[in-house]
Enzyme design. Sequence first.
Site, mmCIF file in Angstrom:
data_model
loop_
_atom_site.group_PDB
_atom_site.id
_atom_site.type_symbol
_atom_site.label_atom_id
_atom_site.label_comp_id
_atom_site.label_asym_id
_atom_site.label_seq_id
_atom_site.Cartn_x
_atom_site.Cartn_y
_atom_site.Cartn_z
ATOM 1 N N ASP A 51 0.840 -1.592 0.226
ATOM 2 C CA ASP A 51 -0.624 0.017 -0.386
ATOM 3 C C ASP A 51 1.294 1.644 -0.068
ATOM 4 O OD1 ASP A 51 -1.996 -1.234 -0.201
ATOM 5 O OD2 ASP A 51 -2.560 -1.371 1.914
ATOM 6 N N SER A 96 -0.333 -33.600 -8.815
ATOM 7 C CA SER A 96 1.170 -33.416 -7.932
ATOM 8 C C SER A 96 1.214 -34.972 -6.946
ATOM 9 C CB SER A 96 0.254 -32.371 -7.099
ATOM 10 O OG SER A 96 -0.332 -32.655 -5.783
ATOM 11 N N LYS A 132 13.865 -33.288 -7.349
ATOM 12 C CA LYS A 132 12.725 -32.897 -6.985
ATOM 13 C C LYS A 132 13.254 -31.575 -8.033
ATOM 14 C CE LYS A 132 8.382 -32.314 -5.503
ATOM 15 N NZ LYS A 132 8.004 -30.662 -5.468
ATOM 16 N N CYS A 426 -11.909 -6.310 14.961
ATOM 17 C CA CYS A 426 -12.724 -6.348 14.181
ATOM 18 C C CYS A 426 -13.419 -5.093 14.440
ATOM 19 C CB CYS A 426 -13.791 -7.048 13.886
ATOM 20 S SG CYS A 426 -14.663 -7.470 14.870
ATOM 21 N N CYS A 454 -19.174 -8.686 11.301
ATOM 22 C CA CYS A 454 -18.134 -8.979 11.791
ATOM 23 C C CYS A 454 -17.316 -8.690 10.238
ATOM 24 C CB CYS A 454 -17.687 -9.960 11.999
ATOM 25 S SG CYS A 454 -15.748 -9.454 11.883
HETATM 26 S S1 IVH Z 1 6.700 -36.295 -10.778
HETATM 27 C C1 IVH Z 1 1.667 -37.831 -10.806
HETATM 28 N N1 IVH Z 1 8.830 -35.929 -11.563
HETATM 29 O O1 IVH Z 1 6.841 -31.279 -7.854
HETATM 30 C C2 IVH Z 1 3.455 -37.000 -10.794
HETATM 31 N N2 IVH Z 1 7.253 -34.099 -10.508
HETATM 32 O O2 IVH Z 1 5.080 -31.743 -6.031
HETATM 33 C C3 IVH Z 1 3.976 -36.271 -11.697
HETATM 34 N N3 IVH Z 1 8.521 -32.200 -9.952
HETATM 35 O O3 IVH Z 1 3.652 -31.028 -10.404
HETATM 36 C C4 IVH Z 1 5.067 -35.535 -11.617
HETATM 37 N N4 IVH Z 1 10.566 -32.196 -9.999
HETATM 38 O O4 IVH Z 1 6.059 -29.757 -11.287
HETATM 39 C C5 IVH Z 1 7.364 -35.466 -10.728
HETATM 40 N N5 IVH Z 1 11.638 -35.074 -11.299
HETATM 41 C C6 IVH Z 1 9.897 -34.800 -10.746
HETATM 42 C C7 IVH Z 1 10.078 -33.936 -10.667
HETATM 43 C C8 IVH Z 1 8.511 -33.098 -10.496
HETATM 44 C C9 IVH Z 1 10.256 -31.180 -9.339
HETATM 45 C C10 IVH Z 1 7.299 -30.944 -9.743
HETATM 46 C C11 IVH Z 1 5.896 -31.436 -10.802
HETATM 47 C C12 IVH Z 1 5.071 -31.340 -9.767
HETATM 48 C C13 IVH Z 1 4.997 -30.913 -8.679
HETATM 49 C C14 IVH Z 1 4.645 -32.022 -7.498
#
Ligand code: IVH
Length: 704
Positions: A51, A96, A132, A426, A454
């Site tokens: 803001d 995910s 990951k 509030c 509220c």
């Molecule tokens: S497998 C059905 N492998 O993590 C599962 N995901 O927390 C498909 N990600 O949306 C995902 N590295 O964007 C997979 N080696 C990896 C990954 C990976 C990063 C991300 C991906 C997913 C997210 C889930």
Amino acid sequence: MAGRDAAKVAVDALTQRQAAAEHARLANEIADHDRRYYQDDAPSVTDADYDALRRRYEAIEARFPDLRTADSLTRRVGAAPAPKFAKIRHAVPMLSLGNAFADDDVTDFIERVRRFLRLAETEPLAIVAEPKIDGLSLSLRYEGGDLVSAATRGDGTQGEDVTANVRVIDDVPRRLRGRAPPAIVEVRGEIYMTRKDFEDLNARQQAQERPQFANPRNSAAGSLRQLDAAVTAGRPLKFFAYAWGELSELPETTQSGMVDWLAGLGFATNPQTRLCSSAEALFAYHRDIGARRATLGYDIDGVVYKVDRLDWQQRLGFVSRSPRWAIAHKFSAEKAATIVRDIEIQVGRTGALTPVAKLEPVTVGGVVVRNATLHNADEIARLDVRVGDTVTIQRAGDVIPQVLGVIAEKRPPKAAPFAFPTRCPCPLHTHVTRARTVSGEEGVVMRCTGEFACPYQVIEHLRHFVSRRAFDIEGLGEKQIALFYEREWVREPADIFSLKARNAKLKLEDVEGFGEQSVHNLLAAIDARRDIALERFIHALGVRHVGETTAAVLARVYGSWAAFHDACLRLAEGDAQARQDMDAFDQIGDAVIDGLAAYFGEAHNRALVERLTKEVRIADAERPRMDSPVAGKTVVFTGTLEGMTREEAKAMAERLGAKVAGSVSRSTDYIVAGPGAGSKLDNARKLGVTVLDEDGWLRLLAPR
Ligand code: IVH
């Protein structure tokens, strides 16, 4: 430089030249915060700081009206409009991953997999381990070997069409390698930026007096989601392939085989990928990658384990939005020490008062943290956090940072214990009460008793209603909701949909900061949401204990708004049968049922829902496999099953569109009883429910 110096000068003292530079700098900074907030869902400043930036921007325009050009931020509704990308529906949803934090969670995962598949102890279970990547997932579609589209994950069902931008990324082949690529191949993986490229990009941004990106992930996201592909082309994005969506033929039988196949098609695959055969090997891999994390050159936030055999992946299937055959093993969270400048009480949608520590800003894992949650009064008392204390905080992934503890030696002598307010901040200043839990015990949450009176709760309700995972109305964010509420233009969800009809009188375009075009866009965005999926609608109502996953379950089991609404009204009237029917559904427990009964028990809510449903069209839930013989039927499993585990039977039934209930009621269609079945079977017989044994059930699924 004019811009940098001007940042410190009071608006009244700015020269025309300094004002122009400062106006441009603020515009960039505000646009960047808007983008983080609206598109990346990762705000990096407090509302107060944001803001202050906007106020300074407006004050400059007030003093130098020439700067208020057609593209001034004050001529738009709140945020810069999110870039307009067309939507692409994923042929196979993008899911995910479940998370494991401790080694025990990983052992549990392996045991779950083994139990589900009924593997003998001696049966080897190969698991692929890979980093990951901390980027954003992308789905690439190839037809006849040519790249035809690229989509972000979006909400998992629908993503944004970023094809033009992806075509300029070197790691994404425009044509698959090899002579006879399959007719359809969807390749999935992660777009990311190396740390070196991120730092170079930030240096360039700085040289051009443009805002800096907070971390490589944000800069990758911002670079991919550019309306102008030429901007993306100038940004060094990279891609690792690790998964797939629709395939016209499955060329391999294992995950590791598939990843090699993807490499053969011309994709970069992660060289750290390993095949492991025991929990110990996974732990060793996790430790090793964790130790080498800083040297990989790109950010990772854990490792992912995936069952190698694809037939087993198939059998394991999915639960909610995550596969049962994979899990993310996160690295432990990053910590830092900083000073508590204040403790603020925020009022949530359900009236819960949440204390928030306002911190001296500190960088944790590449992100500036200014706030941390203190959860509730008991937690403050337990930690004995006082204003002025130095505390350790922790940030794990996307989770809100938390205060872990106080560094006692650093306490200033005058720091007084925090007195939790007895009245809500509030405007009603209600007495706060300790909320009771579902089981009736005194809970830890302090609650404002103002409910519909509220304004804080009503505003939070409205914010939830329009948020991304609910009605998702573009251009209608927190700031607009607060403003519309204040002006009494929007007091409940239905009012949002009547804005257009009332605008001849309200004249939104005359309000400071709203232009004709932005009002037009906003009203169009509202109209675009008059058609809504049942699960989103249920989630948007903001009933206590009914989150996104529960809303999806309710939508699936009831199928239509009429059926769900009717069940809720009966529930609220105390109809025991309605309660029993709902209780019979898997994943629906007392908390959810009590939440729905309380919500629909309130005349105010019933009327509000009635007015809202007149404004929108709620689509029936998509039922999986409607052609299956058990689609829409309710089934209860009891006793021991011999050919498969209970979990597997349940997953299979759900895949075929059946509802699996935990107890028998009048609405049960089949009970599948194995040896050892007890009272459920007796009950089913009494109610005249069709009783099947396991073979009978399998014959029913595959007649002939
Ligand atoms: S497998 C059905 N492998 O993590 C599962 N995901 O927390 C498909 N990600 O949306 C995902 N590295 O964007 C997979 N080696 C990896 C990954 C990976 C990063 C991300 C991906 C997913 C997210 C889930």
